[in-house]
Design an enzyme around this catalytic site. Structure first.
Site, mmCIF file in Angstrom:
data_model
loop_
_atom_site.group_PDB
_atom_site.id
_atom_site.type_symbol
_atom_site.label_atom_id
_atom_site.label_comp_id
_atom_site.label_asym_id
_atom_site.label_seq_id
_atom_site.Cartn_x
_atom_site.Cartn_y
_atom_site.Cartn_z
ATOM 1 N N HIS A 78 0.851 -1.205 0.000
ATOM 2 C CA HIS A 78 0.000 0.000 0.000
ATOM 3 C C HIS A 78 0.886 1.255 0.000
ATOM 4 O O HIS A 78 0.945 2.004 0.983
ATOM 5 C CB HIS A 78 -0.884 -0.043 1.244
ATOM 6 C CG HIS A 78 -2.084 0.858 1.208
ATOM 7 N ND1 HIS A 78 -2.101 2.054 0.533
ATOM 8 C CD2 HIS A 78 -3.310 0.743 1.790
ATOM 9 C CE1 HIS A 78 -3.281 2.631 0.701
ATOM 10 N NE2 HIS A 78 -4.032 1.850 1.453
ATOM 11 N N GLU A 95 -0.250 0.959 -5.858
ATOM 12 C CA GLU A 95 -0.007 -0.209 -5.017
ATOM 13 C C GLU A 95 0.008 -1.511 -5.817
ATOM 14 O O GLU A 95 -1.046 -1.983 -6.249
ATOM 15 C CB GLU A 95 -1.111 -0.299 -3.959
ATOM 16 C CG GLU A 95 -1.421 1.020 -3.260
ATOM 17 C CD GLU A 95 -2.719 0.966 -2.483
ATOM 18 O OE1 GLU A 95 -3.050 -0.113 -1.952
ATOM 19 O OE2 GLU A 95 -3.411 2.006 -2.410
#
EC number: 5.1.3.15
Length: 323
Positions: free
Chosen positions: A179, A281
């Site tokens: 992330h 991500e």
């Protein structure tokens, strides 16, 4: 804060490098600092196994961490590179984005052999195994090994190895994401290349096809691009800098910016900070990864920051740096 004392042979082996420092801190905030050439560095927080800083050879911060981020466990830190495992998103009885980003990782005393890479200046191997509470909510035994490495030219790589260690013969499935919060000058000055014509899932989980020549940002974006190429570029016009994201074992790419309304609704995020961050991500979201007992999955991401003459379809970033 002083460097911690190594506790194991592997710990000693890694700590003998002048480029790796173990830093003890109160409240479960122990860190590892990797140093590269000049002012390059990477900081890893053992709580969450999370990279919280990545600086280039000018000492400039390349990752975004919110000024309102909560640095106290058990909350995940808003920014850097949280690890989403065993789920991306929120569903079932697991916490948002899974529990890996909310657990204390330890130094890995017995890492698997990885190919020798002379370009790596410093690295650390860390490991996560399930707690008793984790097994109650996600009843599967696993070993999650993560190598975080800093290259001599300042590139950052994360290599994850997840193994099913169930003894009852059961497979398990999971979704996953690095992330990554990139620091950008102004989101309106940024474009993402390499995802043109790709299918994606939008906020409503509907499948669409990207129409633009590049992704630009004028409002909230929360998309999962599917079956994407191995390389994506984030071009920051104002800083004349391009982030190059190269991935292996991760078919999808999540692109996220909360914009103004959602930014104001998040307690650990500044009202206007959405202007200075972008999440791109590498992930496995659409199709969960399934491992049988004894099987291991490997997923890797390499990040570099190069001059903005680079775009996703052009030269290798090392050639750009030395061209």
């Amino acid at each position: 804060m002083a460097a911690s004392t190594p506790q194991s042979p592997h710990h000693q082996q890694q700590s003998s490098s002048p480029f790796v420092e173990y830093i003890r801190a109160p409240g479960g905030l122990d860190k590892v600092l990797l140093r590269g050439g000049r002012s390059c560095s990477v900081e890893i927080r053992l709580f969450g196994g999370q990279v919280t800083s990545w600086k280039n050879d000018h000492g400039e911060e390349l990752l975004f961490v919110s000024s309102k981020a909560n640095f106290r466990p058990p909350k995940a830190l808003r920014g850097g590179i949280p690890i989403c495992f065993p789920q991306f998103g929120s569903h079932g009885n697991l916490e948002q984005h899974g529990f890996a980003r909310n657990r204390l990782w330890t130094i890995d005393d017995n890492p698997p052999p990885l190919p020798v890479n002379p370009a790596i200046k410093a690295f650390v191997d860390i490991i996560l195994k399930p707690t008793e509470d984790d097994l109650k909510t996600w009843p599967h035994s696993f070993e999650f090994r993560l190598r975080i490495a800093l290259g001599a030219l300042g590139d950052l790589s994360l290599t994850s190895r997840i193994r099913n260690t169930n003894t009852d013969g059961r497979p398990f499935s999971y979704t996953f994401a690095y992330h990554t919060y990139f620091s950008v000058s102004d989101i309106s000055e940024v474009r993402v290349e390499g995802l043109e014509t790709m299918d994606y899932l939008d906020l409503k989980k509907e499948r669409c096809t990207e129409q633009g020549d590049a992704i630009v940002f004028e409002s909230e974006v929360d998309k999962v691009y599917l079956s994407t190429p191995p390389k994506v570029a984030i071009i920051d016009h104002e800083k004349k800098r391009t982030f190059v994201v190269t991935k292996e074992g991760l078919p999808d790419v999540v692109v996220w910016n909360p914009w103004d309304k959602k930014a104001k609704a998040m307690q650990d995020f500044g009202d206007s900070e959405y202007k200075h961050m972008l999440c791109v991500e590498p992930a496995a979201v659409e199709k969960p990864i399934t491992l049988k007992p004894g099987e291991e999955w490997k997923g890797r991401v390499a990040l570099s920051a190069v001059p903005s003459s680079y775009c996703s379809g052009q030269l290798d970033p090392l050639m750009v740096l030395h061209g």
